[in-house]
Design a protein around this motif. Sequence first.
Motif, PDB file in Angstrom:
ATOM      1  N   LEU A 303      47.149  23.408  53.451  1.00  0.00           N
ATOM      2  CA  LEU A 303      48.147  24.483  53.422  1.00  0.00           C
ATOM      3  C   LEU A 303      49.153  24.190  54.769  1.00  0.00           C
ATOM      4  N   PRO A 304      50.401  23.995  54.606  1.00  0.00           N
ATOM      5  CA  PRO A 304      51.256  23.823  55.794  1.00  0.00           C
ATOM      6  C   PRO A 304      50.970  24.823  56.874  1.00  0.00           C
ATOM      7  N   SER A 305      50.814  24.778  58.049  1.00  0.00           N
ATOM      8  CA  SER A 305      50.452  25.917  58.983  1.00  0.00           C
ATOM      9  C   SER A 305      51.584  26.583  59.440  1.00  0.00           C
ATOM     10  N   ARG A 306      52.741  26.295  58.907  1.00  0.00           N
ATOM     11  CA  ARG A 306      54.190  27.194  59.041  1.00  0.00           C
ATOM     12  C   ARG A 306      54.366  27.849  57.448  1.00  0.00           C
ATOM     13  N   TRP A 307      53.538  27.991  56.798  1.00  0.00           N
ATOM     14  CA  TRP A 307      53.843  28.627  55.420  1.00  0.00           C
ATOM     15  C   TRP A 307      54.425  29.871  55.502  1.00  0.00           C
ATOM     16  N   SER A 308      55.371  30.397  54.582  1.00  0.00           N
ATOM     17  CA  SER A 308      55.906  31.430  54.595  1.00  0.00           C
ATOM     18  C   SER A 308      55.422  32.441  53.622  1.00  0.00           C
ATOM     19  N   GLY A 310      55.451  34.811  50.643  1.00  0.00           N
ATOM     20  CA  GLY A 310      56.127  34.988  49.381  1.00  0.00           C
ATOM     21  C   GLY A 310      56.259  36.561  49.017  1.00  0.00           C
ATOM     22  N   PRO A 311      56.829  36.769  47.956  1.00  0.00           N
ATOM     23  CA  PRO A 311      57.027  38.333  47.487  1.00  0.00           C
ATOM     24  C   PRO A 311      55.666  38.804  46.991  1.00  0.00           C
ATOM     25  N   ALA A 312      54.438  38.065  46.741  1.00  0.00           N
ATOM     26  CA  ALA A 312      53.193  38.742  46.133  1.00  0.00           C
ATOM     27  C   ALA A 312      52.475  39.247  47.478  1.00  0.00           C
ATOM     28  N   VAL A 313      52.825  38.781  48.448  1.00  0.00           N
ATOM     29  CA  VAL A 313      52.011  39.541  49.758  1.00  0.00           C
ATOM     30  C   VAL A 313      52.441  40.682  50.175  1.00  0.00           C
ATOM     31  N   HIS A 314      53.619  41.243  49.407  1.00  0.00           N
ATOM     32  CA  HIS A 314      54.270  42.590  49.820  1.00  0.00           C
ATOM     33  C   HIS A 314      53.591  43.609  49.013  1.00  0.00           C
ATOM     34  N   ILE A 324      47.517  36.476  44.940  1.00  0.00           N
ATOM     35  CA  ILE A 324      48.039  36.352  46.005  1.00  0.00           C
ATOM     36  C   ILE A 324      47.742  34.897  46.909  1.00  0.00           C
ATOM     37  N   ALA A 325      46.594  34.654  46.791  1.00  0.00           N
ATOM     38  CA  ALA A 325      46.371  33.256  47.199  1.00  0.00           C
ATOM     39  C   ALA A 325      47.069  32.073  46.606  1.00  0.00           C
ATOM     40  N   ALA A 326      46.910  32.135  45.154  1.00  0.00           N
ATOM     41  CA  ALA A 326      47.864  31.131  44.370  1.00  0.00           C
ATOM     42  C   ALA A 326      49.259  31.246  44.751  1.00  0.00           C
ATOM     43  N   SER A 327      49.866  32.293  44.895  1.00  0.00           N
ATOM     44  CA  SER A 327      51.180  32.284  45.211  1.00  0.00           C
ATOM     45  C   SER A 327      51.474  31.518  46.538  1.00  0.00           C
ATOM     46  N   ILE A 328      50.505  31.940  47.432  1.00  0.00           N
ATOM     47  CA  ILE A 328      50.780  31.188  48.711  1.00  0.00           C
ATOM     48  C   ILE A 328      50.901  29.418  48.672  1.00  0.00           C
ATOM     49  N   VAL A 329      49.853  29.151  47.836  1.00  0.00           N
ATOM     50  CA  VAL A 329      49.763  27.686  47.750  1.00  0.00           C
ATOM     51  C   VAL A 329      51.023  27.106  46.761  1.00  0.00           C
ATOM     52  N   ARG A 337      56.724  18.122  46.336  1.00  0.00           N
ATOM     53  CA  ARG A 337      56.194  18.078  47.305  1.00  0.00           C
ATOM     54  C   ARG A 337      54.447  18.728  47.088  1.00  0.00           C
ATOM     55  N   PRO A 338      53.904  17.837  46.511  1.00  0.00           N
ATOM     56  CA  PRO A 338      52.547  18.283  46.209  1.00  0.00           C
ATOM     57  C   PRO A 338      51.612  18.609  47.420  1.00  0.00           C
ATOM     58  N   VAL A 339      50.517  19.316  47.326  1.00  0.00           N
ATOM     59  CA  VAL A 339      49.531  19.591  48.364  1.00  0.00           C
ATOM     60  C   VAL A 339      49.044  18.177  49.051  1.00  0.00           C
ATOM     61  N   ARG A 340      48.738  18.135  50.249  1.00  0.00           N
ATOM     62  CA  ARG A 340      48.433  16.809  50.842  1.00  0.00           C
ATOM     63  C   ARG A 340      47.129  16.752  51.365  1.00  0.00           C
ATOM     64  N   ASP A 341      46.251  17.754  50.674  1.00  0.00           N
ATOM     65  CA  ASP A 341      44.791  17.636  51.043  1.00  0.00           C
ATOM     66  C   ASP A 341      44.156  18.615  50.253  1.00  0.00           C
ATOM     67  N   ASP A 342      42.697  18.640  50.071  1.00  0.00           N
ATOM     68  CA  ASP A 342      42.185  19.680  49.444  1.00  0.00           C
ATOM     69  C   ASP A 342      42.795  20.887  50.148  1.00  0.00           C
ATOM     70  N   THR A 343      42.991  21.925  49.200  1.00  0.00           N
ATOM     71  CA  THR A 343      43.614  23.022  49.757  1.00  0.00           C
ATOM     72  C   THR A 343      42.878  24.423  49.160  1.00  0.00           C
ATOM     73  N   ALA A 344      42.465  25.063  49.829  1.00  0.00           N
ATOM     74  CA  ALA A 344      41.779  26.362  49.697  1.00  0.00           C
ATOM     75  C   ALA A 344      42.497  27.609  50.522  1.00  0.00           C
ATOM     76  N   VAL A 345      42.871  28.488  49.742  1.00  0.00           N
ATOM     77  CA  VAL A 345      43.328  29.929  50.404  1.00  0.00           C
ATOM     78  C   VAL A 345      42.415  31.182  49.773  1.00  0.00           C
ATOM     79  N   VAL A 346      42.011  31.912  50.923  1.00  0.00           N
ATOM     80  CA  VAL A 346      41.063  33.111  50.205  1.00  0.00           C
ATOM     81  C   VAL A 346      41.940  34.231  51.081  1.00  0.00           C
ATOM     82  N   VAL A 347      41.924  35.319  50.201  1.00  0.00           N
ATOM     83  CA  VAL A 347      42.642  36.482  50.708  1.00  0.00           C
ATOM     84  C   VAL A 347      41.602  37.793  50.773  1.00  0.00           C
TER      85      VAL A 347
END
Length: 357
Positions: A303-308, A310-314, A324-329, A337-347
Amino acid sequence: MPRVWEVPVHDSTRVRDVRVAAGAAARQVGLAEDRVAGAELVATELATNLLKHAGGGQILLDLVGPPVPAYGDERISMVQIMAVDHGPGMRDSDAALRDGYSTTASLGAGLGTCLRTADDFGLHSTPGRGTIVMARVGPGPRRDTAAPHSGPLPVRAGGVNVPLAAAEFSGDAWACVRTSDRVTLMLADGLGHGPLAARASSAAVEAVRTAPHLPPADLLRRLHGALRDTRGAAVAVAHLDVTAGRLHFAGVGNVGARLRRGDSWHGLVSHPGIVGAHFPAHLPARQETWTDDCLLVLHSDGLPSRWSPGPAVHAPTSLDPAVIAASIVRDASSAARPVRDDTAVVVLSPCPPDRSS
């Protein structure tokens, strides 16, 4: 090492692929045949909806534990099916869950069927941005436990794992384990890609389950020993004491972490190094106050370090943390602009106030 499945759905031939993958995932965790059929049904409906309403998207299947930590439930036991698209979105997602509602002259029973079949269900849609639908299918009603402190906690965890280039294995893995009124959340990013990276991150998951009571820095030292015969991993550990309202954090390597409190976000910094190979001589830990409006996000460097946000986190109390994790990805990537590596997000997020389990 648990598999992950990513199935792009851009024509009707992929619907069968999704159904087959869901059946394979359900059998891998030992679900009874009626629940296998349920997983296949849900996956088929979600894949069909992607074609019908969004012009295509992707289905992500993962093997996860329940979102609300409880004793004995941290082992893999559920199939998580996630449908993600960049389509037009829904203007009335509540109506879409009612049988008979349709925008395409169909029977309008698809999402309602998924809601009734799944053990857990979540949906988030933003007009012009896309839709995310999540369903978890497990063995059915959760078993009760007489263990002390076995009641529900006011937090829940969920995540999404996207392998690079639709590979069989992701080098990322995460775990959430409960001890008494404390929750330990860990995300590991094995070095490189493929089975060897997955072996490292899976070893981290198993090691966390043996000693989740340890403070994050001590737990990371234990993981360092457990990962010595692997290629190593970047690892972040968060330990939440629910009763005290304190979050303890430590990390080694480039796993990102952000904490939201109210309307403000700030980063939790990890220390340079590799767990299992180059462990820092001094590992500082950070403490934060945890309140009912907090939200914690851990992510691998896919995940890019400068991810923003989105509406789901509110709306963290109303949405499943995996959604929420899927919305961030989803919002950090696109078809161009597909993901550039294995990408995991946990909330880690608060439970709805009226949630009883």
